[in-house]
Every structure is written in structure tokens, then in C-alpha cells.
Enzyme design. Structure first.
Site, PDB file in Angstrom:
ATOM      1  N   SER A 186       3.577  -5.100 -14.485  1.00 34.72           N
ATOM      2  CA  SER A 186       3.396  -3.648 -14.558  1.00 34.72           C
ATOM      3  C   SER A 186       2.383  -3.244 -15.643  1.00 34.72           C
ATOM      4  O   SER A 186       1.274  -3.760 -15.659  1.00 34.72           O
ATOM      5  CB  SER A 186       4.776  -3.021 -14.765  1.00 34.72           C
ATOM      6  OG  SER A 186       4.781  -1.669 -14.435  1.00 34.72           O
ATOM      7  N   ASP A 278       5.039  -2.020  -2.916  1.00 34.77           N
ATOM      8  CA  ASP A 278       5.167  -1.525  -4.289  1.00 34.77           C
ATOM      9  C   ASP A 278       4.914  -0.021  -4.290  1.00 34.77           C
ATOM     10  O   ASP A 278       3.795   0.416  -3.989  1.00 34.77           O
ATOM     11  CB  ASP A 278       4.153  -2.264  -5.187  1.00 34.77           C
ATOM     12  CG  ASP A 278       4.344  -1.985  -6.679  1.00 34.77           C
ATOM     13  OD1 ASP A 278       4.865  -0.897  -7.030  1.00 34.77           O
ATOM     14  OD2 ASP A 278       3.960  -2.844  -7.489  1.00 34.77           O
ATOM     15  N   HIS A 313       8.038  -3.437  -6.441  1.00 35.47           N
ATOM     16  CA  HIS A 313       7.344  -3.570  -7.712  1.00 35.47           C
ATOM     17  C   HIS A 313       7.973  -4.586  -8.658  1.00 35.47           C
ATOM     18  O   HIS A 313       7.283  -5.357  -9.316  1.00 35.47           O
ATOM     19  CB  HIS A 313       7.315  -2.185  -8.389  1.00 35.47           C
ATOM     20  CG  HIS A 313       6.641  -2.188  -9.712  1.00 35.47           C
ATOM     21  ND1 HIS A 313       5.281  -2.437  -9.851  1.00 35.47           N
ATOM     22  CD2 HIS A 313       7.108  -2.002 -10.966  1.00 35.47           C
ATOM     23  CE1 HIS A 313       4.965  -2.390 -11.124  1.00 35.47           C
ATOM     24  NE2 HIS A 313       6.041  -2.124 -11.832  1.00 35.47           N
TER      25      HIS A 313
END
Lengths: 381, 378
Positions: A186, A278, A313
Site C-alpha cells: 500500500s 483492489d 488490496h
């Protein structure tokens, strides 16, 4: 006449229903979810890695879907799941203003090192670094959003903070200074790509970036990256359950080179791990853009992309339960929101298992291998 | 234009740099699983060695009573720089040949230790810690530091097993919630409270009680009967599914319970299935001859169909849980507190094979007779 006792084996037999179905050896872990009646938006994460995750596996009569608490199981066992192998040492690191934890593998060393970064939620998240140390990598988990310096001064860290972390790892007597990688998820990916390409101090042997992007302002550091995202806040969407979708903040991928890390200048092997569902970061689109940039520059032989359909994600270590959405507390603004991560449980869980195996092979080859690091052979993947 | 001389200098420094880069790459030793029960097998793998390199894989353990034990095997890495202890041949050391578990069962006290030591775990609530390391070379491997090592935990108690001190001088090991079949575990003439087999049996689903029947101050058979009743009547034990395991002197009260005791009405004398395990090289107890005698007696009585026998050639007296090191002799303290060196017998490799084989069959026997929903009706 003697009759054999009946038995079944989870790893070989078919589940006909429940939280998972089919032949799923590890379904009892990755399909874990909060019991009925729990608060919404929970996420399962181990805070204390020095104790095991205890899981009770039990057998009940018939096919049950609820009310287990009121029933007596036919039999049960207790299983311990550990992030730290025996002999792994956990060392808090506070020198030079860092908020970090170092995990050293068992044995005399020295070991290759990994700098481990998480995302926009901040905190000092240790479990992946502990697991990496259990696989032979001296791993430094770094808090860069809610670290002591930021809490005390109110100021976000700059690029030097990451360079300091790299130096501390590099100079540790039980770390091989020339064999250091960065592994990030991330927001940590944004930092990693920036450092890998631009930093004069950080010389990585390789990098693994999960669910992130190269799109960011070319100057500044963490604060500037977050400001840039917040400026695009109007592109936030909401699901029908009112969950926040941040995927579009970086879309479409800009063509302005001053808002992207110049991936053509990357000199070390890079593995990108992306979920095609995601809903939090435009990771797949970013990966495609990175590929294009590197092909144009002639360094695409350094790039490996692992792209997983129906995967969200939060690509975590294997068997971590999947959450399509959960409560998220932004480290900079402290607001708590329900965020949509994406992914379908079965595919996401299989992706976690596959990605982890490949990440370990990639790290092993680049950090333990004796050959030219620029010519990593991944043909067996 | 490069002169010949310069080329060779360049080539030499390139090769030197390459080899020093290669010598920097540390090898990796991994064991799967790193945490397991003592009767579980593990796989030991060494990777990232230079190809064709002679290495020694060594285990080291510091026992609860302060002694060091080790085992080692001599290997040569293959073309990929790998040594796989489960598949490769050891050409020397404390074991030879293809022996996945040799690093445990061939352990012996390190050079310079006292004579006559015996390895036994005293504290069940902590694991046996074994350090597995890889060293350069064969003979003289001790001269250098290990290239790499890992730590392995070997447990007698599975997660969730509880150790309960019982006032009748015994120790009960069980899971929650139960109920479970029960076992009374009787050791031998060394006395004291020996817990490790009970802890291990509990880890396999039996509520097991180990008993110190020699220093209780009561007649042995009465005391053992009381203990048997205690297990039978325990709320977490299935009353009609209780067995007895006895080693050495402990087999006498075990046979008594299975035969003459009035407590054991359900099994009616020796109508309970009986498994006899004997080492044919037992130098402490004539166990093979005893087993033969029992066999003949039961044949005459018409109930020898209940008897199963496991006789192991070249195995000694102390048939312990698998992978426990073998001692042909060790120091023994007799009941009148005298120390003697006792010959137990057995040759290490056949004895270790016997331990592995017999444990599997003992567990299978106990599971068949105590766990199955339909008893064997013969």
C-alpha cells in the site's frame, strides 16, 4: 468381525457447505470471520507476535451453521499458529529516532536484511517481519506514520527517516549490509519505489511491492504523498453499503512524469503483487504503467508482476482471513471509516498463498543467491 | 591492446571476486516443522552451499539436568548446493545411511561427559530444544564456527494438554473437555514419577495417569488398583475404556490388573487384549523369554487369540518413545539408593527402529481397543 472406525481428512475430503466448500486444506483458517453478533468491520491481526495464535478445531454432530456456543463438540484439539519460529529474536529499535522492531533469525548469521513497510493505517505492525525472520531474513518493521517523532512533534517524517532505517539495518553486526531488500504494502509501496529509484543512500538488492503505486509528486516525502492523495479526494466513490472506494484517486494514471517515480531508472529486481479487484489503490493500472515505462527504458527484465483476479488490496501472509471491507483509521486525519478493500474470499485466499511462496523464492534468490543480482532467473515460477 | 599478462591479471581478479562473493552467500538450514511432538518426524534441509562441499549436519541439546548431547552426520552437497537429510546418505558420524531422524535417535553425550548418562526430559511444560547446525568439513568439523543453524522445539505435551497433580501421588494428563479413554502408565524399577510417556499419550487423546507406585508406602497391587479406580471414575474419563501401559517392572502390575484383579470386572481376567513388546537383546529383564512363557500359558488356557507380540531382534530393554537416544548401558540408582552401571542391551540402529515401529503399533493398539465405537468381539 472387526469394523474400521470412520474418519475424514479435511485436506482430502470435500466440504459441502459452511464458510468454505470443496477440498480446502486450510479453509478453516482463511475463511474465519467474526462470529454472529460481532461489531461490523473487524479485521483480524496479531499484535503480540511472541505468543501464538490459538485456534480450537472441533467436530460437531450434523451440519451446523450457527449456535456452536450452545453445543458440546464431539471432540476438539487446540492448534498453535506462530509468526515467530523458535530461536528468532525480537529487538525493539529506538536509536536515531526510529520506531521499529528488528527480528533476527535463529543462528549465528550474518543474514540478508529486509526493511518491512505497511500502509496508511500506521502503527508498528510486526507480524510479517517476524515471519520473514522465521524464513532466514533479518527484518526491520518500521512505523513511519505514528512513530514517536511524529507523535511528539506533530511533523511527518521525511526521506531521511527511511535512509536512517536502512543504515541501521545495514550496519547491524548480524546483517549482510550489501544484501538488503524492501518489502511493502500500500502506501509503503510508494515510499519503496521512491527510495529504490531516487535515494543515494539506499541501495537495494531487490524490492517487493504489494498493492501500491508509483504515482506521487516527485519532491518531498510522506506528507507530500498524502497531500497529493487528499487533493484527489473528490474522486472517492462509495459502494452500495456505503464503504469507501479510493481506487479512483490515482486514475487515470497520469502521463505527467513529474508525478511518477521514474521507473526507467530502477536498477534492482522488482516484484509487483497486485489484486485485480483492489478497490483501495489502482495497483493493477499502476503495474501496467510501470511495465510500460520500464519497457521503454530497457530495464523491464528486472520486473516481475504477479496479478491475481478477484483479489483485493490486503494481500497478507497465507491463511490470513480475508475481509472485503473493514474499519480503517487514517493515521494522518484519525478519521475512522469503513473501507472497501475488494476481493472474493476463495480467490483472494489462494492468491495470498501463491504470492507468499513466490515472494519468498524471489527474496531467497536475490538475497541469498550468489549470481549477478541483475539477472534473476524466475523461470521456475 | 591488452597484453597477455594484463588479461590474466584481470581474469584472476574477476574469478577471485566471484569466489569471494560466492563464499559470502550464507547457507540456509531449515527444519520442518520447527515445533512438533517428540514422536513426529521432521525434515532437515541445507541449501545455498557451494556444490560438492563436504559438510557436517549436527544436532545439539542441553538436557534438563545440565548435560550436552549431540548427533552428527557427514554429507556432501549436490550440484544445486543442497543437503537433504531425509533423502541423502550420511557417510559417517553418529549415524550412517539414509536416516531422516538420525540427528535425534543417535544422540550421545558430547566428548568429555560423565559416563553412563541417560537422556530424559524432566519438565514436560517446556519443550526439548535442539539446535541443528551445519559445519564445514567432516572430521574436525568442531574446529570452526557453524555456518548456519536453527532451533527446533520438540514437545511431549501438545497445545491444550493439561497437567494435573493428583493427591494419590500421580500426575494426570488430559485435554478438555473430554470425556476420553483412560490409561494408567506404569514405569519401572527406577522409581520416581516419570511423566513423559503420559504427556505424549495425552497428546494422542488419552487421559493418562503416571504413577509412582514404588515409594507410596502401600502394597503395590493395592495402590495400583486404587489408581485404576481413580481414572475409571474420573468425570473426564470413559469408565469402560481404560487401559494400562507398563514398562519393565511396571508390566507386572499391568498384567495383574488385566488378569486377577477383581476391580477389572469388565475385562475378566486376561480376556482383555494384551500387547507384549520385547527387545530380544534385553540384558536387564528376560523379556523375550517372559513373553514366550505368557504365550504358552495363554495358549493352554485357550485365550492366546487376545495376545499380540512385538519382538525386536538386537533391541534392548529401554524401548522408549520414538527418536529417543539409545543407551546400551547407563547409571541406575537402585531402590536402596545404590548407583550401578546397568547393561540394558540393544544395538543403536535396530533399537531405534524398534522404538519407532513399536510406538506406532502401541498407539494403533490403544486406539483400536479404547477409541473405536465397535469393540473387537472375538
Amino acid at each position: 468381525m472387526v469394523l474400521k472406525s470412520l474418519y475424514f481428512t479435511v485436506s482430502q475430503d470435500t466440504s459441502l457447505g459452511g464458510t468454505y466448500s470443496g477440498v480446502e486444506a486450510m479453509g478453516l483458517l482463511w475463511s474465519l470471520r467474526p462470529v454472529p453478533g460481532s461489531k461490523p468491520g473487524l479485521r483480524l491481526r496479531k499484535k503480540n507476535v511472541q505468543t501464538p495464535m490459538e485456534v480450537t478445531i472441533s467436530v460437531y454432530q450434523g451440519h451446523q451453521t450457527e449456535g456452536f456456543v450452545d453445543q458440546v463438540p464431539l471432540a476438539s484439539v487446540l492448534v498453535e499458529r506462530w509468526y515467530m519460529a523458535p530461536g528468532v529474536r525480537r529487538i525493539p529499535i529506538t536509536e536515531e529516532g526510529l520506531t521499529a522492531t528488528l527480528f533476527l533469525p535463529a543462528g549465528p548469521g550474518p543474514f540478508p536484511g529486509v526493511l518491512d513497510l505497511w500502509g496508511g493505517g500506521g502503527q508498528l505492525v510486526e507480524y510479517r517481519a517476524a515471519l520473514l525472520a522465521s524464513h532466514g531474513f533479518a527484518s526491520l518493521a518500521l512505523d513511519y506514520l505514528t512513530c514517536k517523532i511524529t507523535l511528539e512533534t506533530g511533523k511527518m517524517v521525511d526521506n531521511q527517516y527511511f535512509e536512517t532505517a536502512y543504515r541501521v539495518l545495514q550496519q547491524h553486526p548480524q546483517v549482510l549490509g550489501s544484501r538488503i531488500a524492501m518489502l511493502a504494502l500500500s502506501l509503503g509501496t510508494s515510499i519503496t519505489l521512491r527510495m529504490a529509484v531516487n535515494s543515494q543512500v539506499i541501495k537495494l538488492r531487490c524490492a517487493v511491492c504489494i498493492g501500491g503505486s508509483h504515482v506521487q509528486p516527485s519532491d518531498g516525502s510522506v506528507k507530500e504523498i498524502l497531500t497529493y492523495f487528499n487533493r484527489n479526494g473528490s474522486k472517492t466513490r462509495f459502494s452500495e453499503k456505503n464503504e469507501v472506494i479510493w481506487r479512483d484517486l490515482l486514475l487515470p494514471i497520469t502521463t505527467d512524469p513529474s508525478f511518477k517515480v521514474d521507473m526507467g531508472r530502477l536498477q534492482c529486481p522488482l516484484m509487483l503483487v497486485v489484486g485485480e479487484d483492489d478497490q483501495n489503490w489502482a495497483a493493477y493500472d499502476s503495474a501496467m504503467d510501470i511495465k510500460e515505462m520500464m519497457e521503454r527504458a530497457g530495464n523491464s527484465h528486472l520486473l516481475t508482476i504477479l496479478s491475481y483476479p478477484k483479489t483485493g488490496h490486503l494481500i497478507e501472509p497465507p491463511y490470513t482471513p480475508h475481509f472485503r471491507a473493514s474499519i480503517f483509521r487514517k493515521a494522518d486525519t484519525h478519521e475512522k471509516i469503513m473501507v472497501l478493500w475488494g476481493g472474493q474470499t476463495v480467490e483472494h485466499s489462494h492468491a495470498q498463498e501463491d504470492a507468499w511462496k513466490k515472494m519468498l523464492v524471489f527474496l531467497r534468490e536475490n538475497l541469498y543467491g550468489g549470481t549477478n543480482p541483475g539477472a534473476t532467473l524466475l523461470s521456475h515460477l | 591492446m591488452w597484453s597477455k599478462c594484463r588479461w590474466s591479471t584481470v581474469m584472476f581478479s574477476f574469478l577471485h571476486r566471484r569466489s569471494s562473493v560466492m563464499s559470502q552467500t550464507p547457507p540456509i538450514v531449515s527444519v520442518l516443522p520447527t515445533r512438533g511432538l517428540v514422536d513426529e518426524k521432521f525434515k532437515v534441509l541445507v541449501e545455498n552451499l557451494p556444490p560438492g562441499r563436504p559438510v557436517t549436519v549436527r544436532s545439539l541439546h542441553h538436557s534438563d539436568n545440565g548435560h550436552y548431547w549431540e548427533a552428527f552426520g557427514f554429507y556432501t552437497s549436490d550440484h544445486r548446493g543442497t543437503v537433504n537429510v531425509s533423502k541423502d546418505q550420511s557417510v559417517g558420524g553418529t549415524y550412517t545411511g539414509k536416516e531422516p531422524m538420525g540427528l535425534l535417535w543417535s544422540m550421545c553425550p558430547v566428548p568429555g561427559s560423565h559416563k553412563g548418562l541417560r537422556l530424559r526430559k524432566l519438565n514436560m511444560c517446556s519443550p526439548m530444544l535442539v539446535n541443528i547446525s551445519v559445519h564445514s568439513g567432516h572430521e574436525g568439523f568442531r574446529d570452526g564456527a557453524p555456518l548456519a543453524s536453527v532451533l527446533v522445539e520438540r514437545w511431549y505435551m501438545a497445545p491444550g494438554v493439561k497437567r494435573i497433580d493428583v493427591q494419590e501421588k500421580g500426575l494426570l494428563y488430559l485435554f478438555s473437555p473430554g470425556p476420553f479413554p483412560g490409561i494408567l502408565d506404569l514405569w519401572g524399577g527406577g522409581g520416581g514419577l516419570v511423566e513423559y510417556r503420559s504427556a505424549l499419550l495425552a497428546s494422542h487423546g488419552f487421559a493418562t495417569m503416571s504413577l509412582d507406585y514404588l515409594s507410596c508406602g502401600q502394597p503395590v497391587f493395592t495402590y495400583v488398583e486404587t489408581a485404576f479406580n481413580f481414572i475409571k471414575d474420573h468425570p473426564q474419563v470413559i469408565a469402560d475404556r481404560v487401559g494400562v501401559v507398563g514398562l519393565c517392572l511396571g508390566s507386572l502390575p499391568a498384567l495383574y490388573l488385566a488378569a486377577d484383579s477383581t476391580v477389572v470386572k469388565v475385562v475378566k481376567q486376561i480376556t482383555s487384549p494384551l500387547l507384549l513388546v520385547s527387545g530380544c537383546d534385553d540384558q536387564n529383564w528376560p523379556s523375550f523369554e517372559t513373553a514366550e512363557d505368557i504365550n504358552q500359558t495363554m495358549r493352554a488356557a485357550g485365550n492366546d487369540h487376545l495376545l499380540s507380540r512385538l519382538d525386536y531382534p538386537d533391541s534392548g530393554h529401554l524401548i522408549e518413545p520414538p527418536f529417543s537416544p539409545h543407551f546400551r548401558a547407563s547409571t541406575f540408582v537402585t531402590t536402596n539408593k545404590r548407583k550401578a552401571m546397568i547393561l540394558w542391551g540393544g544395538k543403536t540402529k535396530p533399537h531405534s527402529d524398534a522404538q519407532e515401529d513399536s510406538w506406532r503399533k502401541i498407539l494403533s493398539f490403544l486406539q483400536q481397543h479404547l477409541c473405536c465405537s465397535l469393540n473387537a468381539k472375538l
